[in-house]
Design a protein around this motif. Sequence first.
Motif, mmCIF file in Angstrom:
data_model
loop_
_atom_site.group_PDB
_atom_site.id
_atom_site.type_symbol
_atom_site.label_atom_id
_atom_site.label_comp_id
_atom_site.label_asym_id
_atom_site.label_seq_id
_atom_site.Cartn_x
_atom_site.Cartn_y
_atom_site.Cartn_z
ATOM 1 N N SER A 101 0.838 -1.210 0.000
ATOM 2 C CA SER A 101 0.000 0.000 0.000
ATOM 3 C C SER A 101 0.866 1.250 0.000
ATOM 4 O O SER A 101 0.541 2.237 -0.656
ATOM 5 N N MET A 102 1.960 1.208 0.734
ATOM 6 C CA MET A 102 2.866 2.349 0.791
ATOM 7 C C MET A 102 3.414 2.658 -0.602
ATOM 8 O O MET A 102 3.429 3.813 -1.033
ATOM 9 N N ARG A 103 3.820 1.623 -1.339
ATOM 10 C CA ARG A 103 4.360 1.808 -2.693
ATOM 11 C C ARG A 103 3.272 2.294 -3.651
ATOM 12 O O ARG A 103 3.484 3.194 -4.459
ATOM 13 N N LEU A 104 2.073 1.694 -3.560
ATOM 14 C CA LEU A 104 0.966 2.109 -4.428
ATOM 15 C C LEU A 104 0.577 3.563 -4.169
ATOM 16 O O LEU A 104 0.338 4.327 -5.104
ATOM 17 N N ALA A 105 0.512 3.932 -2.904
ATOM 18 C CA ALA A 105 0.156 5.309 -2.552
ATOM 19 C C ALA A 105 1.229 6.278 -3.031
ATOM 20 O O ALA A 105 0.919 7.350 -3.555
ATOM 21 N N ARG A 106 2.496 5.914 -2.858
ATOM 22 C CA ARG A 106 3.592 6.786 -3.305
ATOM 23 C C ARG A 106 3.561 6.958 -4.823
ATOM 24 O O ARG A 106 3.711 8.060 -5.336
ATOM 25 N N ASP A 107 3.352 5.862 -5.558
ATOM 26 C CA ASP A 107 3.270 5.946 -7.024
ATOM 27 C C ASP A 107 2.130 6.854 -7.454
ATOM 28 O O ASP A 107 2.291 7.707 -8.328
ATOM 29 N N SER A 108 0.985 6.688 -6.827
ATOM 30 C CA SER A 108 -0.192 7.498 -7.152
ATOM 31 C C SER A 108 0.039 8.965 -6.801
ATOM 32 O O SER A 108 -0.280 9.871 -7.575
ATOM 33 N N PHE A 109 0.604 9.207 -5.643
ATOM 34 C CA PHE A 109 0.889 10.566 -5.183
ATOM 35 C C PHE A 109 1.847 11.267 -6.141
ATOM 36 O O PHE A 109 1.639 12.416 -6.521
ATOM 37 N N GLY A 118 3.871 21.441 -5.178
ATOM 38 C CA GLY A 118 3.459 21.649 -3.792
ATOM 39 C C GLY A 118 3.032 23.077 -3.486
ATOM 40 O O GLY A 118 3.762 24.022 -3.709
ATOM 41 N N THR A 119 1.793 23.217 -3.027
ATOM 42 C CA THR A 119 1.264 24.504 -2.594
ATOM 43 C C THR A 119 0.608 24.313 -1.245
ATOM 44 O O THR A 119 0.593 23.213 -0.709
ATOM 45 N N ASP A 120 0.017 25.362 -0.730
ATOM 46 C CA ASP A 120 -0.659 25.260 0.566
ATOM 47 C C ASP A 120 -1.880 24.347 0.512
ATOM 48 O O ASP A 120 -2.315 23.844 1.530
ATOM 49 N N THR A 121 -2.451 24.154 -0.666
ATOM 50 C CA THR A 121 -3.672 23.348 -0.768
ATOM 51 C C THR A 121 -3.404 21.893 -1.120
ATOM 52 O O THR A 121 -4.315 21.083 -1.072
ATOM 53 N N THR A 122 -2.176 21.539 -1.473
ATOM 54 C CA THR A 122 -1.897 20.146 -1.801
ATOM 55 C C THR A 122 -1.680 19.350 -0.521
ATOM 56 O O THR A 122 -1.109 19.844 0.445
ATOM 57 N N PRO A 123 -2.148 18.101 -0.510
ATOM 58 C CA PRO A 123 -1.992 17.294 0.704
ATOM 59 C C PRO A 123 -0.548 16.839 0.883
ATOM 60 O O PRO A 123 0.205 16.715 -0.085
ATOM 61 N N SER A 124 -0.178 16.573 2.115
ATOM 62 C CA SER A 124 1.128 15.973 2.375
ATOM 63 C C SER A 124 1.012 14.483 2.041
ATOM 64 O O SER A 124 -0.092 13.935 1.948
ATOM 65 N N PHE A 125 2.144 13.826 1.860
ATOM 66 C CA PHE A 125 2.085 12.384 1.589
ATOM 67 C C PHE A 125 1.451 11.648 2.761
ATOM 68 O O PHE A 125 0.708 10.694 2.576
ATOM 69 N N HIS A 126 1.724 12.084 3.973
ATOM 70 C CA HIS A 126 1.124 11.487 5.174
ATOM 71 C C HIS A 126 -0.404 11.517 5.078
ATOM 72 O O HIS A 126 -1.064 10.503 5.301
ATOM 73 N N ASP A 127 -0.975 12.671 4.734
ATOM 74 C CA ASP A 127 -2.434 12.790 4.603
ATOM 75 C C ASP A 127 -2.957 11.937 3.457
ATOM 76 O O ASP A 127 -4.002 11.299 3.560
ATOM 77 N N TYR A 128 -2.224 11.938 2.342
ATOM 78 C CA TYR A 128 -2.644 11.154 1.186
ATOM 79 C C TYR A 128 -2.608 9.661 1.505
ATOM 80 O O TYR A 128 -3.518 8.922 1.146
ATOM 81 N N LEU A 129 -1.554 9.210 2.191
ATOM 82 C CA LEU A 129 -1.453 7.803 2.562
ATOM 83 C C LEU A 129 -2.603 7.396 3.470
ATOM 84 O O LEU A 129 -3.193 6.329 3.289
ATOM 85 N N GLN A 130 -2.940 8.237 4.420
ATOM 86 C CA GLN A 130 -4.069 7.936 5.307
ATOM 87 C C GLN A 130 -5.362 7.795 4.493
ATOM 88 O O GLN A 130 -6.110 6.839 4.678
ATOM 89 N N PHE A 131 -5.609 8.720 3.583
ATOM 90 C CA PHE A 131 -6.789 8.659 2.709
ATOM 91 C C PHE A 131 -6.774 7.371 1.880
ATOM 92 O O PHE A 131 -7.784 6.666 1.781
ATOM 93 N N PHE A 132 -5.628 7.034 1.319
ATOM 94 C CA PHE A 132 -5.467 5.839 0.499
ATOM 95 C C PHE A 132 -5.782 4.575 1.303
ATOM 96 O O PHE A 132 -6.488 3.682 0.843
ATOM 97 N N LEU A 133 -5.263 4.485 2.520
ATOM 98 C CA LEU A 133 -5.486 3.310 3.368
ATOM 99 C C LEU A 133 -6.946 3.180 3.794
ATOM 100 O O LEU A 133 -7.482 2.073 3.870
#
Length: 145
Positions: A101-109, A118-133
């Motif tokens: 899941s970590m690899r899939l989320a990173r590839d997608s991100f 990266g701007t103020d409105t883009t999610p961090s990888f941490h937030d994106y990974l949580q959403f992905f999981l």
Amino acid sequence: MEKLIVMMMVALVMVGCSSIEDKAISRMEETLKELAYDPSSVEISGTEVVFSTDSIALIECKFRANNAFGTEIKNRIEYVYYIGDKHTYEYVRDLSCKKSSMRLARDSFDKMGYDTYGTDTTPSFHDYLQFFLVLEATMDGRKIE
């Protein structure tokens, strides 16, 4: 007598405050035994919490068990445990034949270009990974509570 009461209260608080990682590891062990052909042959080792928040845990481990032919199988397993608003979910993935899941989320991100733009409105990888999981657990996993 007062010491006994205080000790009992401290023990109760400690048991009641177990972390999501502890709950997830315990549930993962139950689930892997439930899914195994021969639950008595199940051996879990190398358990590692890869990612965790207050509502989700991603765990990897090594799994050994006997199949229907009595042959020992060995796999790397990934387990997602998610406590939602109304239900709790789990998801198990065999890493011997699928990406983590970590690899899939990173590839997608990365494909979305968040790191590049990266701007103020883009999610961090941490937030994106949580959403992905959460998506994996609720859509591909099973409701357990």
